[in-house]
Design a protein around this motif. Structure first.
Motif, PDB file in Angstrom:
ATOM      1  N   ASP A  96       0.849  -1.185   0.000  1.00  0.00           N
ATOM      2  CA  ASP A  96       0.000   0.000   0.000  1.00  0.00           C
ATOM      3  C   ASP A  96       0.884   1.234   0.000  1.00  0.00           C
ATOM      4  N   LEU A  97       0.649   2.127  -0.971  1.00  0.00           N
ATOM      5  CA  LEU A  97       1.465   3.319  -1.154  1.00  0.00           C
ATOM      6  C   LEU A  97       0.599   4.576  -1.107  1.00  0.00           C
ATOM      7  N   ALA A  98       1.062   5.584  -0.384  1.00  0.00           N
ATOM      8  CA  ALA A  98       0.359   6.854  -0.317  1.00  0.00           C
ATOM      9  C   ALA A  98       0.875   7.785  -1.399  1.00  0.00           C
ATOM     10  N   VAL A  99      -0.055   8.482  -2.041  1.00  0.00           N
ATOM     11  CA  VAL A  99       0.244   9.529  -3.019  1.00  0.00           C
ATOM     12  C   VAL A  99      -0.221  10.828  -2.372  1.00  0.00           C
ATOM     13  N   GLY A 100       0.728  11.597  -1.822  1.00  0.00           N
ATOM     14  CA  GLY A 100       0.300  12.760  -1.045  1.00  0.00           C
ATOM     15  C   GLY A 100      -0.559  12.276   0.107  1.00  0.00           C
ATOM     16  N   ASN A 101      -1.615  12.990   0.386  1.00  0.00           N
ATOM     17  CA  ASN A 101      -2.542  12.577   1.446  1.00  0.00           C
ATOM     18  C   ASN A 101      -3.907  12.207   0.899  1.00  0.00           C
ATOM     19  N   LEU A 102      -4.018  12.046  -0.424  1.00  0.00           N
ATOM     20  CA  LEU A 102      -5.338  11.872  -1.014  1.00  0.00           C
ATOM     21  C   LEU A 102      -5.649  10.467  -1.495  1.00  0.00           C
ATOM     22  N   TYR A 103      -4.704   9.811  -2.170  1.00  0.00           N
ATOM     23  CA  TYR A 103      -4.992   8.538  -2.805  1.00  0.00           C
ATOM     24  C   TYR A 103      -4.011   7.468  -2.360  1.00  0.00           C
ATOM     25  N   GLN A 104      -4.363   6.260  -2.705  1.00  0.00           N
ATOM     26  CA  GLN A 104      -3.497   5.152  -2.359  1.00  0.00           C
ATOM     27  C   GLN A 104      -3.381   4.218  -3.554  1.00  0.00           C
ATOM     28  N   ILE A 105      -2.170   3.777  -3.816  1.00  0.00           N
ATOM     29  CA  ILE A 105      -1.936   2.777  -4.847  1.00  0.00           C
ATOM     30  C   ILE A 105      -1.653   1.454  -4.155  1.00  0.00           C
ATOM     31  N   GLU A 106      -2.294   0.396  -4.643  1.00  0.00           N
ATOM     32  CA  GLU A 106      -2.028  -0.952  -4.152  1.00  0.00           C
ATOM     33  C   GLU A 106      -1.197  -1.647  -5.225  1.00  0.00           C
ATOM     34  N   LEU A 107       0.027  -2.026  -4.873  1.00  0.00           N
ATOM     35  CA  LEU A 107       0.916  -2.728  -5.796  1.00  0.00           C
ATOM     36  C   LEU A 107       0.880  -4.210  -5.438  1.00  0.00           C
ATOM     37  N   PHE A 108       0.478  -5.041  -6.395  1.00  0.00           N
ATOM     38  CA  PHE A 108       0.356  -6.476  -6.183  1.00  0.00           C
ATOM     39  C   PHE A 108       1.379  -7.222  -7.018  1.00  0.00           C
ATOM     40  N   SER A 109       1.801  -8.368  -6.507  1.00  0.00           N
ATOM     41  CA  SER A 109       2.573  -9.312  -7.302  1.00  0.00           C
ATOM     42  C   SER A 109       1.798 -10.619  -7.308  1.00  0.00           C
ATOM     43  N   PHE A 110       1.738 -11.258  -8.454  1.00  0.00           N
ATOM     44  CA  PHE A 110       1.126 -12.572  -8.584  1.00  0.00           C
ATOM     45  C   PHE A 110       2.051 -13.408  -9.463  1.00  0.00           C
ATOM     46  N   PRO A 111       2.086 -14.713  -9.269  1.00  0.00           N
ATOM     47  CA  PRO A 111       2.922 -15.552 -10.130  1.00  0.00           C
ATOM     48  C   PRO A 111       2.445 -15.487 -11.583  1.00  0.00           C
ATOM     49  N   ASP A 112       3.327 -15.171 -12.503  1.00  0.00           N
ATOM     50  CA  ASP A 112       3.071 -15.198 -13.944  1.00  0.00           C
ATOM     51  C   ASP A 112       1.827 -14.425 -14.391  1.00  0.00           C
ATOM     52  N   PRO A 113       1.729 -13.132 -14.072  1.00  0.00           N
ATOM     53  CA  PRO A 113       0.571 -12.381 -14.561  1.00  0.00           C
ATOM     54  C   PRO A 113       0.654 -12.198 -16.078  1.00  0.00           C
ATOM     55  N   PRO A 114      -0.485 -12.165 -16.771  1.00  0.00           N
ATOM     56  CA  PRO A 114      -0.436 -11.954 -18.214  1.00  0.00           C
ATOM     57  C   PRO A 114       0.063 -10.546 -18.536  1.00  0.00           C
ATOM     58  N   ALA A 115       0.696 -10.396 -19.681  1.00  0.00           N
ATOM     59  CA  ALA A 115       1.218  -9.098 -20.100  1.00  0.00           C
ATOM     60  C   ALA A 115       0.081  -8.162 -20.499  1.00  0.00           C
ATOM     61  N   ARG A 116       0.341  -6.856 -20.415  1.00  0.00           N
ATOM     62  CA  ARG A 116      -0.614  -5.861 -20.884  1.00  0.00           C
ATOM     63  C   ARG A 116      -0.783  -6.061 -22.390  1.00  0.00           C
ATOM     64  N   PRO A 117      -2.034  -5.999 -22.921  1.00  0.00           N
ATOM     65  CA  PRO A 117      -2.264  -6.287 -24.333  1.00  0.00           C
ATOM     66  C   PRO A 117      -1.463  -5.414 -25.304  1.00  0.00           C
ATOM     67  N   SER A 118      -1.480  -4.114 -25.122  1.00  0.00           N
ATOM     68  CA  SER A 118      -0.714  -3.219 -25.979  1.00  0.00           C
ATOM     69  C   SER A 118      -0.670  -1.837 -25.343  1.00  0.00           C
ATOM     70  N   ARG A 119       0.169  -0.997 -25.886  1.00  0.00           N
ATOM     71  CA  ARG A 119       0.314   0.340 -25.330  1.00  0.00           C
ATOM     72  C   ARG A 119       0.131   1.346 -26.444  1.00  0.00           C
ATOM     73  N   PRO A 120      -0.505   2.458 -26.264  1.00  0.00           N
ATOM     74  CA  PRO A 120      -1.279   2.808 -25.070  1.00  0.00           C
ATOM     75  C   PRO A 120      -2.775   2.645 -25.270  1.00  0.00           C
ATOM     76  N   GLU A 121      -3.208   2.175 -26.426  1.00  0.00           N
ATOM     77  CA  GLU A 121      -4.634   2.225 -26.735  1.00  0.00           C
ATOM     78  C   GLU A 121      -5.383   0.916 -26.514  1.00  0.00           C
ATOM     79  N   ALA A 122      -4.920   0.069 -25.616  1.00  0.00           N
ATOM     80  CA  ALA A 122      -5.654  -1.148 -25.287  1.00  0.00           C
ATOM     81  C   ALA A 122      -6.927  -0.777 -24.530  1.00  0.00           C
ATOM     82  N   ALA A 123      -7.953  -1.598 -24.656  1.00  0.00           N
ATOM     83  CA  ALA A 123      -9.176  -1.357 -23.896  1.00  0.00           C
ATOM     84  C   ALA A 123      -8.858  -1.429 -22.411  1.00  0.00           C
ATOM     85  N   GLY A 124      -9.510  -0.610 -21.636  1.00  0.00           N
ATOM     86  CA  GLY A 124      -9.285  -0.587 -20.197  1.00  0.00           C
ATOM     87  C   GLY A 124      -8.550   0.674 -19.787  1.00  0.00           C
ATOM     88  N   LEU A 125      -7.855   0.611 -18.682  1.00  0.00           N
ATOM     89  CA  LEU A 125      -7.133   1.765 -18.164  1.00  0.00           C
ATOM     90  C   LEU A 125      -6.094   2.224 -19.177  1.00  0.00           C
TER      91      LEU A 125
END
Length: 129
Positions: free
Chosen positions: A47-76
């Motif tokens: 759990d990481l704080a960004v200033g005092n407003l937001y939080q980023i959760e950084l996860f690790s999982f065994p063998d996560p799939p790669a991001r489909p493409s950059r930057p115009e993949a569907a999703g974030l």
């Protein structure tokens, strides 16, 4: 009517936990709020704080799939961080050998911004206010 207060957290799954932890903590300067290892999932959660407003959760999982493409993949598309001084922010991260795109100006707001990537290629942005 539904009332949303703010973004509570942003979850990011990384492929190399130690490398990503170093990037988000040492390069971007986020503050560690908590860190746990979940044995049953073979997964870290940082759990990481960004200033005092937001939080980023950084996860690790065994063998996560790669991001489909950059930057115009569907999703974030990207995650943007607000900065007061874009030149200072760029100088800081480039001192860690992070590649940064040329600075651009938002045609609608007149504000300056630039893009760079985390260790897994997740597009990140600095947006000057």
């Amino acid at each position: 009517m539904l009332k949303l207060n703010r973004v509570h957290h942003i979850a990011i799954i990384c492929s190399d936990y130690q490398k990503s932890k170093q990037f988000y903590v040492e390069v971007l300067g986020l503050t560690i709020v908590g860190e746990v290892y979940r044995e049953q999932r073979q997964s870290y959660k940082l759990d990481l704080a960004v200033g005092n407003l937001y939080q980023i959760e950084l996860f690790s999982f065994p063998d996560p799939p790669a991001r489909p493409s950059r930057p115009e993949a569907a999703g974030l598309r990207h995650l943007a961080f607000e900065v007061d001084d874009l030149d200072e922010a760029v100088a800081h991260i480039t001192s860690f050998d992070v590649e940064v795109e040329p600075i651009r100006v938002d045609e609608f707001t007149g504000k300056r911004f630039t893009f760079f990537a985390d260790p897994d290629g997740l597009p990140l942005e600095f947006y000057e206010v």
